[in-house]
Design a protein around this motif. Structure first.
Motif, PDB file in Angstrom:
ATOM      1  N   GLY A  12       3.162  -0.188   0.394  1.00 18.86           N
ATOM      2  CA  GLY A  12       3.728  -1.404   0.987  1.00 18.86           C
ATOM      3  C   GLY A  12       5.181  -1.202   1.395  1.00 18.86           C
ATOM      4  N   GLU A  31      13.944   4.658  -4.377  1.00 18.95           N
ATOM      5  CA  GLU A  31      12.743   4.901  -5.185  1.00 18.95           C
ATOM      6  C   GLU A  31      13.140   5.427  -6.565  1.00 18.95           C
ATOM      7  OE1 GLU A  31       9.247   4.565  -5.107  1.00 18.95           O
ATOM      8  OE2 GLU A  31       9.555   5.425  -7.105  1.00 18.95           O
ATOM      9  N   ALA A  32      12.527   4.831  -7.603  1.00 18.84           N
ATOM     10  CA  ALA A  32      12.830   5.248  -8.977  1.00 18.84           C
ATOM     11  C   ALA A  32      12.273   6.647  -9.282  1.00 18.84           C
ATOM     12  CB  ALA A  32      12.230   4.236  -9.959  1.00 18.84           C
ATOM     13  N   GLY A  38       4.181   5.812  -5.060  1.00 17.52           N
ATOM     14  CA  GLY A  38       3.823   4.889  -6.148  1.00 17.52           C
ATOM     15  C   GLY A  38       2.453   5.253  -6.706  1.00 17.52           C
ATOM     16  N   LYS A  39       1.538   4.295  -6.691  1.00 13.42           N
ATOM     17  CA  LYS A  39       0.183   4.563  -7.192  1.00 13.42           C
ATOM     18  C   LYS A  39      -0.522   5.580  -6.296  1.00 13.42           C
ATOM     19  CE  LYS A  39      -0.238  -0.075  -9.138  1.00 13.42           C
ATOM     20  NZ  LYS A  39       0.852  -0.813  -8.454  1.00 13.42           N
ATOM     21  N   SER A  56      -8.739   5.789  -4.106  1.00 15.31           N
ATOM     22  CA  SER A  56      -9.671   6.811  -3.622  1.00 15.31           C
ATOM     23  C   SER A  56     -10.522   6.294  -2.470  1.00 15.31           C
ATOM     24  CB  SER A  56     -10.584   7.261  -4.763  1.00 15.31           C
ATOM     25  OG  SER A  56     -11.219   6.116  -5.315  1.00 15.31           O
ATOM     26  N   LEU A  57     -10.647   4.978  -2.365  1.00 17.21           N
ATOM     27  CA  LEU A  57     -11.464   4.414  -1.288  1.00 17.21           C
ATOM     28  C   LEU A  57     -10.543   3.898  -0.193  1.00 17.21           C
ATOM     29  CD1 LEU A  57     -14.237   3.411  -0.195  1.00 17.21           C
ATOM     30  CD2 LEU A  57     -13.657   1.220  -1.242  1.00 17.21           C
ATOM     31  N   VAL A 250      16.545   0.752  -8.612  1.00 14.33           N
ATOM     32  CA  VAL A 250      17.406  -0.418  -8.394  1.00 14.33           C
ATOM     33  C   VAL A 250      17.510  -1.183  -9.711  1.00 14.33           C
ATOM     34  CG1 VAL A 250      17.551  -2.643  -7.201  1.00 14.33           C
ATOM     35  CG2 VAL A 250      16.895  -0.565  -5.941  1.00 14.33           C
ATOM     36  N   ASN A 278       9.417  -3.896  -3.266  1.00 14.65           N
ATOM     37  CA  ASN A 278       8.052  -3.357  -3.375  1.00 14.65           C
ATOM     38  C   ASN A 278       7.731  -3.127  -4.859  1.00 14.65           C
ATOM     39  OD1 ASN A 278       6.448  -0.191  -2.557  1.00 14.65           O
ATOM     40  ND2 ASN A 278       5.545  -2.198  -2.548  1.00 14.65           N
ATOM     41  N   MET A 279       8.668  -3.542  -5.710  1.00 13.10           N
ATOM     42  CA  MET A 279       8.406  -3.488  -7.143  1.00 13.10           C
ATOM     43  C   MET A 279       7.461  -4.644  -7.465  1.00 13.10           C
ATOM     44  SD  MET A 279      11.281  -3.893 -10.111  1.00 13.10           S
ATOM     45  CE  MET A 279      11.214  -3.020 -11.657  1.00 13.10           C
ATOM     46  N   GLY A 464       1.109  -4.752  -3.603  1.00 14.19           N
ATOM     47  CA  GLY A 464      -0.130  -5.240  -4.179  1.00 14.19           C
ATOM     48  C   GLY A 464      -0.016  -6.413  -5.134  1.00 14.19           C
ATOM     49  N   GLY A 471      -4.578  -3.275  -3.157  1.00 13.58           N
ATOM     50  CA  GLY A 471      -5.413  -2.367  -2.363  1.00 13.58           C
ATOM     51  C   GLY A 471      -4.663  -1.961  -1.109  1.00 13.58           C
ATOM     52  N   ILE A 472      -4.990  -0.784  -0.592  1.00 13.24           N
ATOM     53  CA  ILE A 472      -4.231  -0.232   0.542  1.00 13.24           C
ATOM     54  C   ILE A 472      -4.183  -1.192   1.744  1.00 13.24           C
ATOM     55  CG2 ILE A 472      -4.034   1.731   2.138  1.00 13.24           C
ATOM     56  CD1 ILE A 472      -5.720   3.334   0.019  1.00 13.24           C
TER      57      ILE A 472
HETATM   58  P1  FAD Z   1       3.102   0.763  -5.810  1.00 10.77           P
HETATM   59  O1  FAD Z   1       2.142   1.846  -5.562  1.00 10.77           O
HETATM   60  O2  FAD Z   1       2.898  -0.128  -6.958  1.00 10.77           O
HETATM   61  O3  FAD Z   1       4.518   1.452  -5.890  1.00 10.77           O
HETATM   62  C1  FAD Z   1       5.694   0.757  -6.220  1.00 10.77           C
HETATM   63  C2  FAD Z   1       6.828   1.753  -6.129  1.00 10.77           C
HETATM   64  O4  FAD Z   1       8.039   1.094  -6.416  1.00 10.77           O
HETATM   65  C3  FAD Z   1       6.697   2.899  -7.121  1.00 10.77           C
HETATM   66  O5  FAD Z   1       6.894   4.117  -6.446  1.00 10.77           O
HETATM   67  C4  FAD Z   1       7.809   2.625  -8.135  1.00 10.77           C
HETATM   68  O6  FAD Z   1       8.344   3.792  -8.709  1.00 10.77           O
HETATM   69  C5  FAD Z   1       8.807   1.939  -7.247  1.00 10.77           C
HETATM   70  N1  FAD Z   1       9.724   1.078  -8.001  1.00 10.77           N
HETATM   71  C6  FAD Z   1       9.396   0.132  -8.908  1.00 10.77           C
HETATM   72  N2  FAD Z   1      10.507  -0.433  -9.400  1.00 10.77           N
HETATM   73  C7  FAD Z   1      11.571   0.150  -8.788  1.00 10.77           C
HETATM   74  C8  FAD Z   1      12.974  -0.034  -8.853  1.00 10.77           C
HETATM   75  N3  FAD Z   1      13.531  -0.937  -9.658  1.00 10.77           N
HETATM   76  N4  FAD Z   1      13.746   0.738  -8.063  1.00 10.77           N
HETATM   77  C9  FAD Z   1      13.201   1.661  -7.239  1.00 10.77           C
HETATM   78  N5  FAD Z   1      11.882   1.877  -7.139  1.00 10.77           N
HETATM   79  C10 FAD Z   1      11.069   1.119  -7.889  1.00 10.77           C
HETATM   80  N6  FAD Z   1      -6.589   0.612  -3.617  1.00 10.77           N
HETATM   81  C11 FAD Z   1      -7.484   0.842  -2.625  1.00 10.77           C
HETATM   82  O7  FAD Z   1      -7.298   0.358  -1.503  1.00 10.77           O
HETATM   83  N7  FAD Z   1      -8.565   1.637  -2.842  1.00 10.77           N
HETATM   84  C12 FAD Z   1      -8.824   2.204  -4.050  1.00 10.77           C
HETATM   85  O8  FAD Z   1      -9.792   2.952  -4.209  1.00 10.77           O
HETATM   86  C13 FAD Z   1      -7.918   1.953  -5.122  1.00 10.77           C
HETATM   87  N8  FAD Z   1      -8.103   2.512  -6.336  1.00 10.77           N
HETATM   88  C14 FAD Z   1      -7.074   2.516  -7.242  1.00 10.77           C
HETATM   89  C15 FAD Z   1      -7.175   3.299  -8.381  1.00 10.77           C
HETATM   90  C16 FAD Z   1      -6.102   3.421  -9.257  1.00 10.77           C
HETATM   91  C17 FAD Z   1      -6.229   4.275 -10.469  1.00 10.77           C
HETATM   92  C18 FAD Z   1      -4.898   2.729  -8.980  1.00 10.77           C
HETATM   93  C19 FAD Z   1      -3.706   2.890  -9.879  1.00 10.77           C
HETATM   94  C20 FAD Z   1      -4.809   1.897  -7.872  1.00 10.77           C
HETATM   95  C21 FAD Z   1      -5.892   1.783  -6.989  1.00 10.77           C
HETATM   96  N9  FAD Z   1      -5.835   0.998  -5.828  1.00 10.77           N
HETATM   97  C22 FAD Z   1      -6.776   1.150  -4.835  1.00 10.77           C
HETATM   98  C23 FAD Z   1      -4.739   0.048  -5.616  1.00 10.77           C
HETATM   99  C24 FAD Z   1      -3.663   0.624  -4.719  1.00 10.77           C
HETATM  100  O9  FAD Z   1      -3.333   1.906  -5.142  1.00 10.77           O
HETATM  101  C25 FAD Z   1      -2.437  -0.265  -4.809  1.00 10.77           C
HETATM  102  O10 FAD Z   1      -2.778  -1.612  -4.486  1.00 10.77           O
HETATM  103  C26 FAD Z   1      -1.334   0.173  -3.862  1.00 10.77           C
HETATM  104  O11 FAD Z   1      -1.207   1.566  -3.792  1.00 10.77           O
HETATM  105  C27 FAD Z   1      -0.065  -0.469  -4.372  1.00 10.77           C
HETATM  106  O12 FAD Z   1       0.985  -0.207  -3.493  1.00 10.77           O
HETATM  107  P2  FAD Z   1       2.346  -0.990  -3.585  1.00 10.77           P
HETATM  108  O13 FAD Z   1       2.934  -1.022  -2.221  1.00 10.77           O
HETATM  109  O14 FAD Z   1       2.152  -2.289  -4.258  1.00 10.77           O
HETATM  110  O15 FAD Z   1       3.305  -0.084  -4.469  1.00 10.77           O
END
Ligand code: FAD
Length: 495
Positions: A12, A31-32, A38-39, A56-57, A250, A278-279, A464, A471-472
């Motif tokens: 995101g 980024e921390a 991230g995930k 994975s999907l 941050v 994005n946290m 998310g 999800g992506i």
């Molecule tokens: P996140 O991935 O949550 O990343 C947040 C980032 O912010 C991290 O890098 C973190 O280090 C950083 N951050 C946090 N706090 C700070 C701060 N204070 N300062 C600086 N940086 C910070 N989705 C699908 O679509 N298909 C799937 O098959 C699927 N399977 C999954 C399986 C697993 C095991 C997991 C864990 C997730 C899965 N998901 C799946 C969900 C999907 O991965 C997430 O919804 C999506 O990747 C989340 O992205 P995000 O943008 O919310 O950020």
């Protein structure tokens, strides 16, 4: 030039950085962790195994393409993917096996052959979910649910007639059990609740639209694995001038009056017109905005499920397995009661096995496979994850070995385990929840935190844990909404 700071480089955050850069902002992503994703990260295990750690999907790939097109690039120069001919292989404890072909006709024929459900019924069901998805996606997924404009738009005229059929007042499971009598098909359809970390016995029937993504639009595989999505988008972002700073968490979002003015890290202060977090929304309020009033009702929403993942290097190949494989539990209701009510893990969990070496042979040595083995579990509330991991590992080995007729444990040559505690520590997701809050009640869509706050101008939320969901694809859509909400970059308020 107006400045934007993005907290976190999950999918995101990366997508938001591209959208704001295209809009003319000077963007810095803080980024921390030591790297982006991230995930959506990757790692290797000794012996030559590569793993995508999280998602994975992959569905709705056009949302990734859209970012390249928006930036005036050809997506194919950065990122390629293929539509999967088989969505998943399913295994039931009674010995039934079913191949879910991506082609709806073939899938319906397979359901008729293996489960004795008339194929016309299956096709009619898929047609219905397609119609409802098209009637609702623009309103519920592409726009903020917290802006009046959304409800005044012509898209709502398309959504309104679909409302009675959306199953808002029933549960996913009740709706599926009404549509079909075969318990295996009902279980297959109920499983889509896990795509946003919810419980089919509580989540509204609306979530039954999810299978539309796989069967009508398709499931896809990115060349090189899921991590390639993050890699290609970071490449694009950097070409657009976005700066990524790693190992720089941050500590605080700076607010003056009712306006975000930037962020503070251990290294210094970043002044900005626009701040995007994005946290996860919970620690964003609790840690980065400790003096601001938090939206307690929103933050109190029950979390989505988390996961226990076993990453295994496996010293042989299994032709009967595909990229995505599901080994169902005997009693699905009991399994979800364990996750969402007793907050523990069933002794007979449903097991998901993802094997990218089926499509990217370099992910494992010749003749070997890289198994990502996942079980849905509750988010962390202080459970004994070491004990639960040991118990679950045994249950998984027993189930998969029985279904495949092969003793699997002795084939494991390398191993890593990711628990909800690890997911929380590595990504700051509250409780290690995979998708922010769950959708286990009919108001859940409206109770997710919006992508902005009316209390602090210039502060936005992406990813998310906020609208439209986890999800992506939904994270990418949250970035689109933030891109649309952020003011044109000429409106710099920096003095
Ligand atoms: P996140 O991935 O949550 O990343 C947040 C980032 O912010 C991290 O890098 C973190 O280090 C950083 N951050 C946090 N706090 C700070 C701060 N204070 N300062 C600086 N940086 C910070 N989705 C699908 O679509 N298909 C799937 O098959 C699927 N399977 C999954 C399986 C697993 C095991 C997991 C864990 C997730 C899965 N998901 C799946 C969900 C999907 O991965 C997430 O919804 C999506 O990747 C989340 O992205 P995000 O943008 O919310 O950020």
């Amino acid at each position: 030039m107006a400045k934007a700071v993005i907290i976190g480089s999950g999918i995101g955050g990366i997508a938001a950085s591209i959208r704001l850069a295209v809009k003319g902002y000077d963007v810095t992503v803080l980024e921390a962790n030591a790297s982006f994703g991230g995930k959506m990260t990757q790692f290797t295990l000794p012996g030559g195994y590569r793993f995508d750690a999280g998602p994975s999907l992959f569905t709705l790939p056009h949302l990734v393409d859209e970012l390249f097109t928006l930036a005036g690039r050809n997506p194919k120069d950065y990122f390629n993917y293929q539509r999967l001919p088989v969505v998943s292989e399913y295994f039931w404890p009674d010995g039934t096996r079913l191949t879910a072909h991506a082609n709806a006709q073939e899938f319906a024929q397979e359901v008729e052959t293996k489960l004795q459900v008339p194929k016309e019924k299956v096709l009619a069901h898929l047609k219905k979910v397609a119609r409802l998805y098209h009637a609702t996606e623009a309103t519920f997924l592409h726009k903020s649910l917290h802006k009046l404009d959304t409800y005044l738009s012509t898209d709502v005229l398309k959504t309104l007639p679909a409302l009675p059929e959306l199953g808002l007042l029933t549960t996913m499971h009740a709706a599926n059990a009404k549509a079909f009598t075969d318990p295996r098909l009902v279980q297959l359809l109920d499983r889509y609740a896990t795509y946003n970390g919810s419980d089919p016995y509580q989540a509204p029937g609306t979530l039954n639209l999810i299978p539309h993504l796989e069967f009508n639009i398709g499931a896809f595989y990115p060349e090189g694995g899921i991590y390639a999505i993050a890699q290609s988008l970071v490449k694009l972002a950097e070409e657009l001038g976005v700066t990524f700073k790693y190992l720089e968490p941050v500590q605080e979002i700076l607010v003056e009056g009712k306006r975000a003015r930037g962020v503070k890290t251990a290294q210094g202060t970043y002044v900005a017109d626009v701040v995007v977090s994005n946290m996860d929304i919970m620690p964003t309020y609790r840690k980065l905005l400790p003096t601001q009033p938090a939206p307690e009702t929103t933050l109190k929403q029950p979390r989505s499920s988390s996961a226990l993942i076993f990453y295994w290097g496996i010293s042989r190949s299994f032709p009967e397995l595909d990229l995505h494989n599901i080994f169902f539990s005997e009693d699905y209701q009991k399994e979800f009661a364990h996750i969402f009510r007793q907050k523990t893990v069933s002794h007979d969990p449903t097991v998901y096995v993802n094997i990218t070496s089926k499509y990217t042979p370099e992910d494992a040595p010749t003749g070997h496979e890289n198994w990502f083995v996942m079980v849905n579990v509750p988010h962390n509330e202080g459970q004994d994850w070491e004990g639960l991991s040991t118990q679950t590992r045994q249950a998984v080995l027993q189930k998969v070995s029985k279904a495949l007729g092969v003793e699997v444990e002795s084939l494991i040559t390398a191993e890593r385990i990711w628990t909800p505690l690890g997911i929380e520590a590595d990504t700051s997701s509250f409780g290690g929840a995979l998708y922010g809050s769950s959708s286990n009640n009919k108001m859940a869509a409206f109770l997710r935190h919006p992508n902005f706050t009316s209390k602090i101008k210039g502060l936005y939320f992406v990813g998310g844990s906020v609208h439209p969901g986890g999800g992506i694809p939904l994270c990418l859509l949250s970035a689109k909404i933030v891109g649309d909400l952020a003011p044109a970059s000429s409106n710099s308020v920096l003095s």
